[in-house]
Design an enzyme around this catalytic site. Structure first.
Site, short mmCIF file in Angstrom:
data_model
loop_
_atom_site.label_atom_id
_atom_site.label_comp_id
_atom_site.label_asym_id
_atom_site.label_seq_id
_atom_site.Cartn_x
_atom_site.Cartn_y
_atom_site.Cartn_z
CB ILE A 135 -1.39 -16.12 3.27
CG1 ILE A 135 -2.40 -15.39 4.17
CG2 ILE A 135 -0.21 -15.22 2.94
CD1 ILE A 135 -1.91 -15.09 5.58
CE LYS A 183 -6.82 -19.11 8.76
NZ LYS A 183 -6.97 -18.09 7.74
CB SER A 190 0.69 -13.43 13.90
OG SER A 190 -0.38 -12.66 14.38
CE1 TYR A 231 -2.05 -18.93 14.48
CE2 TYR A 231 -2.53 -16.75 15.37
CZ TYR A 231 -2.08 -17.55 14.34
OH TYR A 231 -1.66 -16.98 13.17
CE LYS A 248 1.41 -18.28 13.22
NZ LYS A 248 1.91 -19.09 12.11
N GLY A 283 -9.83 -11.23 24.99
CA GLY A 283 -8.51 -11.30 24.35
C GLY A 283 -8.29 -10.26 23.28
P1 NAD Z 1 -4.72 -21.24 6.06
O1 NAD Z 1 -5.30 -22.11 7.11
O2 NAD Z 1 -5.56 -20.87 4.89
O3 NAD Z 1 -3.35 -21.86 5.52
C1 NAD Z 1 -2.52 -22.68 6.32
C2 NAD Z 1 -2.30 -23.97 5.53
O4 NAD Z 1 -1.47 -24.84 6.30
C3 NAD Z 1 -3.60 -24.71 5.22
O5 NAD Z 1 -3.64 -24.98 3.83
C4 NAD Z 1 -3.48 -26.00 6.04
O6 NAD Z 1 -4.11 -27.08 5.40
C5 NAD Z 1 -1.98 -26.16 6.11
N1 NAD Z 1 -1.48 -26.97 7.22
C6 NAD Z 1 -1.76 -26.89 8.55
N2 NAD Z 1 -1.07 -27.82 9.22
C7 NAD Z 1 -0.34 -28.52 8.32
C8 NAD Z 1 0.56 -29.61 8.40
N3 NAD Z 1 0.86 -30.20 9.55
N4 NAD Z 1 1.12 -30.08 7.24
C9 NAD Z 1 0.81 -29.50 6.05
N5 NAD Z 1 -0.02 -28.47 5.91
C10 NAD Z 1 -0.59 -27.99 7.04
O7 NAD Z 1 -4.18 -19.92 6.78
P2 NAD Z 1 -3.59 -18.59 6.16
O8 NAD Z 1 -4.50 -17.49 6.53
O9 NAD Z 1 -3.21 -18.81 4.74
O10 NAD Z 1 -2.29 -18.43 7.06
C11 NAD Z 1 -1.02 -18.89 6.64
C12 NAD Z 1 -0.05 -18.70 7.79
O11 NAD Z 1 -0.05 -17.33 8.17
C13 NAD Z 1 -0.44 -19.50 9.05
O12 NAD Z 1 0.74 -19.96 9.65
C14 NAD Z 1 -1.10 -18.45 9.91
O13 NAD Z 1 -0.99 -18.75 11.28
C15 NAD Z 1 -0.31 -17.20 9.55
N6 NAD Z 1 -1.03 -15.95 9.80
C16 NAD Z 1 -2.27 -15.78 9.27
C17 NAD Z 1 -2.98 -14.61 9.52
C18 NAD Z 1 -4.37 -14.42 8.99
O14 NAD Z 1 -5.09 -13.56 9.51
N7 NAD Z 1 -4.81 -15.15 7.96
C19 NAD Z 1 -2.40 -13.61 10.30
C20 NAD Z 1 -1.11 -13.79 10.81
C21 NAD Z 1 -0.44 -14.99 10.54
#
Ligand code: NAD
Ligand code: UDP
Length: 340
Positions: free
Chosen positions: A13, A85, A125, A150, A154, A296
């Protein structure tokens, strides 16, 4: 123009949001430890936009790493994507999830306070609505009981950010509750790049279609839904990214705010509809069988997205067909994701 720090910005994202922020004229800085990504996504964002991005390999939970960035850069707002995630992994390794996800939030907030950066947008989320609320979910509903660590991270991070905003009259917070992001940039140059066996539906579908996996198991067909399979509010990741641009415009225009927005389409689709639409739009077969329910999983999950339209002037523009076509375009061009 304002400068936005994307914590965890090399991920799925974050990379799409980087493109849309740059298109809207913002300067972007990315900090990521590549726990679930690679710097290649940001090289691709630079190719798409023709702009150089300040990229830091940094652990967002580490105060020294954050100091290096905040002491050097002028930052107007932070978007906090950084986190682990994978729902199933969070059940196996709860402490890893609590440590990483909550620490990133605390360290960011502490560093922001020190450097007088007062705007933060958080990736939350739909999972925080829990099991008891009725669909469509409204921002005014109470957060519910989550079914995995997880989800709890959130919910807890929303509470931490809300408490921090209540205590600090300068701090503005926007909590964005994402529904189910799928799809990819229409260039096919950036997209979702899961490590190992995908947990989520769309990457599994694309990997079956490309021949990397044998068969999709649809988890349950005895739910009380239109065709017995679960329904979700799938949202094109580019629409989602544009929601962040609107949220940045909003937070920068407020003296002070603490707001929650659902980012979804408001329209639920079933798993079977996803598979059938994917096959039809792309002219490919997705082998699938029906299996047991996954523990879940809720039968239905979709947004009431009215508040984002009224307050941010944002609504989704892309169709399910666009989502299926763009997911496939990314997968076909990058059968092994960013690993070539
Ligand atoms: P993603 O895993 O592609 O991106 C998350 C990024 O955070 C990754 O690049 C990872 O390397 C980085 N990261 C994790 N821990 C870190 C740390 N300690 N320091 C620096 N970087 C760190 O996931 P995404 O799908 O792009 O999701 C982005 C956010 O949105 C996340 O917080 C996720 O929980 C939330 N989210 C995602 C979804 C989904 O379905 N994709 C839905 C709801 C919420
Ligand atoms: N799903 C499925 N098979 C899979 C992965 C997911 O049937 O291999 C279903 C899952 O049961 C849910 C929907 O697809 O109904 C979306 O699941 P995903 O994990 O992508 O998102 P969730 O809404 O669970 O966060």
């Amino acid at each position: 123009m304002s400068t936005i720090l994307l914590a965890g910005g090399a991920g799925y994202i974050g990379s799409h949001t980087a493109v849309e922020l740059i298109n809207a004229g913002y300067d972007v800085i990315v900090a990521d430890n590549y726990a679930n990504s690679s710097p290649e996504s940001i090289s691709r964002v630079e190719k798409i936009t023709g702009k150089k991005i300040a990229l830091y390999e940094a652990d967002v939970s580490n105060a020294a790493d954050m100091e290096k960035i905040f002491s050097k850069e002028h930052i107007d707002a932070v978007i906090h994507f950084a986190g682990l995630k994978a729902v199933g992994e969070s059940v196996q390794k709860p402490l890893l999830y609590y440590r990483n996800n909550i620490d990133t939030t605390l360290t960011l907030l502490e560093t922001m306070a020190k450097y007088n950066v007062n705007n933060i947008i958080f990736s939350s989320s739909a999972t925080v609505y829990g099991e008891a609320n009725k669909v469509p979910y409204l921002e005014t509903m109470p957060r519910g009981e989550c079914t995995n660590p997880y989800g709890w991270t959130k919910s807890m991070m929303e509470q931490i950010l809300t408490d921090a905003a209540a205590a600090d009259e300068a701090l503005s917070v926007v909590l964005l509750r994402y529904f189910n992001p799928i799809g990819a940039h229409e260039s096919g140059m950036i997209g979702e790049d899961p490590q190992g066996i995908p947990n989520n539906l769309m990457p599994y579908v694309t990997q079956v279609a490309v021949g990397k996996r044998e068969c999709l198991t649809i988890f349950g067909n005895d739910y009380p839904t239109k065709d017995g399979t679960c329904t979700r509010d799938y949202i094109h990741v580019v629409d989602l990214a544009k929601g962040h641009v609107k949220a940045i415009g909003y937070i920068l225009s407020q003296d002070k705010c603490c707001d929650i927005f659902n980012l979804g389409t408001g329209t639920p689709y079933s798993v079977t509809e996803i598979v059938e639409t994917f096959e039809r739009v792309n002219g490919v077969k997705v082998n699938h069988i029906y299996g047991d329910r996954r523990s879940g999983d809720l039968a239905e999950c979709y947004a009431n997205a009215d508040k984002a339209l009224e307050v941010l002037g944002w609504k989704t523009e892309k169709t399910l067909e666009d989502m299926c076509r763009d997911s496939w375009n990314w997968q076909k061009q990058n059968p092994n994701g960013y690993r070539g």
